[in-house]
Design a protein around this motif. Sequence first.
Motif, mmCIF file in Angstrom:
data_model
loop_
_atom_site.group_PDB
_atom_site.id
_atom_site.type_symbol
_atom_site.label_atom_id
_atom_site.label_comp_id
_atom_site.label_asym_id
_atom_site.label_seq_id
_atom_site.Cartn_x
_atom_site.Cartn_y
_atom_site.Cartn_z
ATOM 1 N N ALA A 32 10.873 13.507 -6.938
ATOM 2 C CA ALA A 32 10.491 12.168 -6.487
ATOM 3 C C ALA A 32 8.994 12.007 -6.703
ATOM 4 C CB ALA A 32 10.860 11.955 -5.029
ATOM 5 N N MET A 33 8.526 10.771 -6.591
ATOM 6 C CA MET A 33 7.112 10.489 -6.787
ATOM 7 C C MET A 33 6.710 9.376 -5.820
ATOM 8 S SD MET A 33 5.093 9.357 -10.258
ATOM 9 C CE MET A 33 5.657 10.811 -11.126
ATOM 10 N N VAL A 34 5.611 9.592 -5.120
ATOM 11 C CA VAL A 34 5.097 8.606 -4.175
ATOM 12 C C VAL A 34 4.094 7.722 -4.913
ATOM 13 C CG1 VAL A 34 3.743 8.268 -2.069
ATOM 14 C CG2 VAL A 34 5.485 10.059 -2.166
ATOM 15 N N ILE A 35 4.287 6.418 -4.847
ATOM 16 C CA ILE A 35 3.435 5.451 -5.543
ATOM 17 C C ILE A 35 2.607 4.670 -4.518
ATOM 18 C CG2 ILE A 35 3.380 3.454 -7.087
ATOM 19 C CD1 ILE A 35 4.292 6.057 -8.400
ATOM 20 N N GLU A 36 1.311 4.606 -4.754
ATOM 21 C CA GLU A 36 0.401 3.810 -3.931
ATOM 22 C C GLU A 36 -0.069 2.591 -4.736
ATOM 23 O OE1 GLU A 36 -1.619 7.232 -1.081
ATOM 24 O OE2 GLU A 36 -2.715 6.488 -2.835
ATOM 25 N N ARG A 37 -0.155 1.491 -4.072
ATOM 26 C CA ARG A 37 -0.669 0.266 -4.706
ATOM 27 C C ARG A 37 -1.960 -0.142 -3.985
ATOM 28 N NH1 ARG A 37 3.362 -4.495 -6.140
ATOM 29 N NH2 ARG A 37 3.793 -2.917 -7.757
ATOM 30 N N ILE A 62 0.731 15.919 -4.681
ATOM 31 C CA ILE A 62 0.992 16.807 -3.546
ATOM 32 C C ILE A 62 0.385 18.167 -3.867
ATOM 33 C CG2 ILE A 62 3.256 17.523 -4.461
ATOM 34 C CD1 ILE A 62 4.200 17.798 -1.558
ATOM 35 N N THR A 63 -0.210 18.793 -2.864
ATOM 36 C CA THR A 63 -0.832 20.106 -3.036
ATOM 37 C C THR A 63 0.212 21.188 -2.780
ATOM 38 O OG1 THR A 63 -2.957 19.216 -2.300
ATOM 39 C CG2 THR A 63 -2.703 21.609 -2.299
ATOM 40 N N ILE A 64 0.355 22.097 -3.709
ATOM 41 C CA ILE A 64 1.356 23.163 -3.648
ATOM 42 C C ILE A 64 0.649 24.514 -3.658
ATOM 43 C CG2 ILE A 64 3.330 24.231 -4.799
ATOM 44 C CD1 ILE A 64 3.955 21.539 -3.574
ATOM 45 N N VAL A 65 1.121 25.400 -2.811
ATOM 46 C CA VAL A 65 0.599 26.769 -2.741
ATOM 47 C C VAL A 65 1.678 27.711 -3.227
ATOM 48 C CG1 VAL A 65 -0.343 28.577 -1.246
ATOM 49 C CG2 VAL A 65 -0.918 26.186 -0.820
ATOM 50 N N ALA A 115 9.921 12.471 0.855
ATOM 51 C CA ALA A 115 8.700 12.631 0.061
ATOM 52 C C ALA A 115 7.504 11.951 0.719
ATOM 53 C CB ALA A 115 8.929 12.073 -1.345
ATOM 54 N N GLN A 116 7.691 10.786 1.310
ATOM 55 C CA GLN A 116 6.585 10.066 1.941
ATOM 56 C C GLN A 116 5.996 10.875 3.091
ATOM 57 O OE1 GLN A 116 7.682 6.262 3.539
ATOM 58 N NE2 GLN A 116 5.647 5.846 4.389
ATOM 59 N N SER A 117 6.865 11.429 3.973
ATOM 60 C CA SER A 117 6.366 12.230 5.091
ATOM 61 C C SER A 117 5.714 13.511 4.600
ATOM 62 C CB SER A 117 7.521 12.558 6.047
ATOM 63 O OG SER A 117 8.084 11.379 6.583
ATOM 64 N N ASN A 169 10.226 18.226 11.079
ATOM 65 C CA ASN A 169 10.753 16.861 11.137
ATOM 66 C C ASN A 169 9.676 15.822 10.821
ATOM 67 O OD1 ASN A 169 13.334 17.715 11.792
ATOM 68 N ND2 ASN A 169 12.929 17.712 13.995
ATOM 69 N N LYS A 170 8.459 16.034 11.326
ATOM 70 C CA LYS A 170 7.388 15.062 11.066
ATOM 71 C C LYS A 170 6.757 15.258 9.690
ATOM 72 C CE LYS A 170 3.845 17.833 13.410
ATOM 73 N NZ LYS A 170 2.834 17.843 14.498
ATOM 74 N N TRP A 171 7.076 16.369 9.045
ATOM 75 C CA TRP A 171 6.573 16.608 7.688
ATOM 76 C C TRP A 171 7.615 16.264 6.623
ATOM 77 C CZ3 TRP A 171 4.608 22.144 9.170
ATOM 78 C CH2 TRP A 171 3.454 22.013 9.958
ATOM 79 N N GLY A 172 8.781 15.829 7.032
ATOM 80 C CA GLY A 172 9.837 15.524 6.080
ATOM 81 C C GLY A 172 10.401 16.757 5.406
ATOM 82 N N VAL A 173 10.371 17.886 6.113
ATOM 83 C CA VAL A 173 10.780 19.170 5.541
ATOM 84 C C VAL A 173 11.917 19.747 6.367
ATOM 85 C CG1 VAL A 173 10.048 21.536 5.049
ATOM 86 C CG2 VAL A 173 8.500 19.638 4.592
#
Length: 317
Positions: A32-37, A62-65, A115-117, A169-173
Amino acid sequence: MGEAASLLILLIAITFVVLIVKGLVIVPQKHAMVIERLGRYHRTIEAGLNLIIPVVDRHRPITIVRYENEQKLIRTEKRIDLREVVLDFPKQQVITKDNVGVQIDGVLYYQIMDAQSAIYGAENLVLAIQTLAQTSLRSEIGRMELDQIFESRQQINDRLQATMDEAGNKWGVKVNRVEIRDIDVPDDIRSAMNKQMAAERARRAHVREAEGYKQAEILKAEGDKEAEIQRAEGEKQAISLRAEGEKKAINLVLQAAEQTGASIDPKDVMRYLIAQGYIEALPNVAKQGDRVFLPLESTSLMGSIATIRELFSTSKA
């Protein structure tokens, strides 16, 4: 004037085509991809071919480790992976309740569901998940003694997963599994544990041996009891049969006496039968030595035989 208009129309067409081409975004499956306008969240585009407005719309990375050979690698990605991801974070030093320093190696399986969270819930999602898992693990281990850690590994995993789910839950994970892969203890503690396990095995072997001896003795006692019962039952039946036979013999003698008109006392009949038993046993008794001693009562029994014979002879006469 006509050429200028044609050139302008051509430039507008080319610009439009370029914008369309740049605005086409292909998102792979399970991504998925989050789009900002204009700097604000606009929408989340799913897998497939999508169209955005260049310049106005832009993707939020998104930052990935990742860890490779225990080396931390941090990178940014514009596509958010929605598949299950394995986070193998390095070993960490943990102090148990009985003040033993151990190194815990854990692994975590998580999956981004929203994805948004995931983008806006934490600055660095993977680092937040890892940090929470490590602190939760240290907290759980710190409440247990070393022996309990090995015995309650699954319980620790379950409590860690519950803690991670609550925060996720609040991180969408969604945290699917949290597992302790390895527990590394100091050499002196490991040696003491090996000695303890050897002693425990020896104790269990002695207990099993004692249990086996106990069961054997119980079975032996039960067998002896059953044998005594069978023996007593056999003797009982033998006595009953012998008494029944003697009763029938007495009745036969009395019936014979009645037919001949003789009067016989039943006690004399019993003495007669006993005397017959003495006579039958005499040959076997004589085999045991040169001299044979008979009880004094045998003379009176022999007299009963003579009495019975005399009565029958008199009746016949």
